[in-house]
Write a protein that holds these residues in place. Structure first.
Motif, PDB file in Angstrom:
ATOM      1  N   ALA A   1       8.930   7.242 -15.081  1.00 49.38           N
ATOM      2  CA  ALA A   1       9.988   8.043 -14.014  1.00 49.38           C
ATOM      3  C   ALA A   1      10.188   7.122 -12.928  1.00 49.38           C
ATOM      4  N   VAL A   2       9.246   6.093 -12.543  1.00 49.17           N
ATOM      5  CA  VAL A   2       9.170   5.220 -11.620  1.00 49.17           C
ATOM      6  C   VAL A   2      10.397   4.259 -11.322  1.00 49.17           C
TER       7      VAL A   2
ATOM      8  N   ALA B   1       0.938  -1.308   0.022  1.00 48.34           N
ATOM      9  CA  ALA B   1      -0.094  -0.249  -0.071  1.00 48.34           C
ATOM     10  C   ALA B   1       0.849   1.207  -0.173  1.00 48.34           C
ATOM     11  N   ASP B   2       2.061   1.137   0.955  1.00 44.02           N
ATOM     12  CA  ASP B   2       2.874   2.322   0.766  1.00 44.02           C
ATOM     13  C   ASP B   2       3.483   2.561  -0.486  1.00 44.02           C
ATOM     14  N   TYR B   3       3.899   1.500  -1.330  1.00 46.48           N
ATOM     15  CA  TYR B   3       4.484   1.409  -2.588  1.00 46.48           C
ATOM     16  C   TYR B   3       3.520   2.287  -3.482  1.00 46.48           C
TER      17      TYR B   3
ATOM     18  N   GLY C   1       1.614   6.442  -7.053  1.00 47.19           N
ATOM     19  CA  GLY C   1       0.391   6.884  -7.394  1.00 47.19           C
ATOM     20  C   GLY C   1       0.400   7.979  -8.156  1.00 47.19           C
ATOM     21  N   HIS C   2       1.084   9.007  -7.932  1.00 49.15           N
ATOM     22  CA  HIS C   2       1.146  10.277  -8.604  1.00 49.15           C
ATOM     23  C   HIS C   2       2.492  10.556  -9.303  1.00 49.15           C
ATOM     24  N   GLN C   3       3.259   9.594  -9.860  1.00 45.49           N
ATOM     25  CA  GLN C   3       4.094   9.819 -10.338  1.00 45.49           C
ATOM     26  C   GLN C   3       4.123   9.407 -11.851  1.00 45.49           C
TER      27      GLN C   3
END
Length: 179
Positions: A61-62, A48-50, A55-57
């Motif tokens: 670019a991740v 969930a943290d990942y 989520g907004h990238q």
């Protein structure tokens, strides 16, 4: 967010029959399961943290390895300065304690003389051997600087981890192979 409040099943995009999902997200989930043996709740929290972090990238670019490293730090993995043998011992001890294991470091890691006589490679080798006796494998992950990074898996999961690391572009080696 409290992990028990997180409705993972409602947000989870993978169907039960979608075992061949080759997405980066699916592979990150597999990695988190491997480095959290016996602790699916922690793996779910880290996943969930990942997902929140990416989520907004822009998907291109991740860097999944960098984000995983952040969300697991000192709970399921570690990154320590290459010269800080004290931090390395503490990190490995912290991870091993999840399974009530204690590493026999062949000396007293609280003693300054102990750290004057060891390097990270010898500590990795010692920890690898001790953990292997209990069915666990200590892994070292290559970093872009002089730090050391790693995590612990069940030894029976060595081959799946190697395959997954290759697909995710993670350069890994056994803790006994650190130089």
């Amino acid at each position: 967010m409290n992990p028990s409040d997180h409705d993972f099943d409602a947000e989870h995009d993978f169907d039960e029959g979608e075992e061949d999902d080759n997405s980066v997200e699916a592979r990150v989930w597999q990695l988190l399961q491997l480095i959290n043996p016996g602790d699916e709740e922690l793996a779910l929290q880290q996943f969930a943290d990942y997902r929140d972090a990416v989520g907004h990238q822009d998907e291109e670019a991740v860097d999944p390895v960098e984000i995983v490293s952040r969300v697991i730090d000192w709970r399921s993995g570690f990154v320590v300065d290459g010269q800080d043998t004290r931090a390395l011992v503490q990190a490995i001890d912290e991870l091993a304690s999840r399974w009530n294991l204690s590493i026999d470091w062949d000396g007293d890691p609280d003693d300054d003389d102990f750290h004057a006589d060891v390097d990270a490679a010898s500590l990795f080798a010692t920890a690898y051997d001790r953990l292997n006796e209990h069915g666990y494998t200590l892994w070292a992950r290559e970093t872009d600087d002089d730090s050391y990074a790693g995590w612990i898996t069940l030894s029976r999961d060595n081959e799946p981890l190697r395959e997954l690391a290759t697909v995710l572009g993670i350069n890994m080696r056994l803790g006994s192979e650190v130089t």
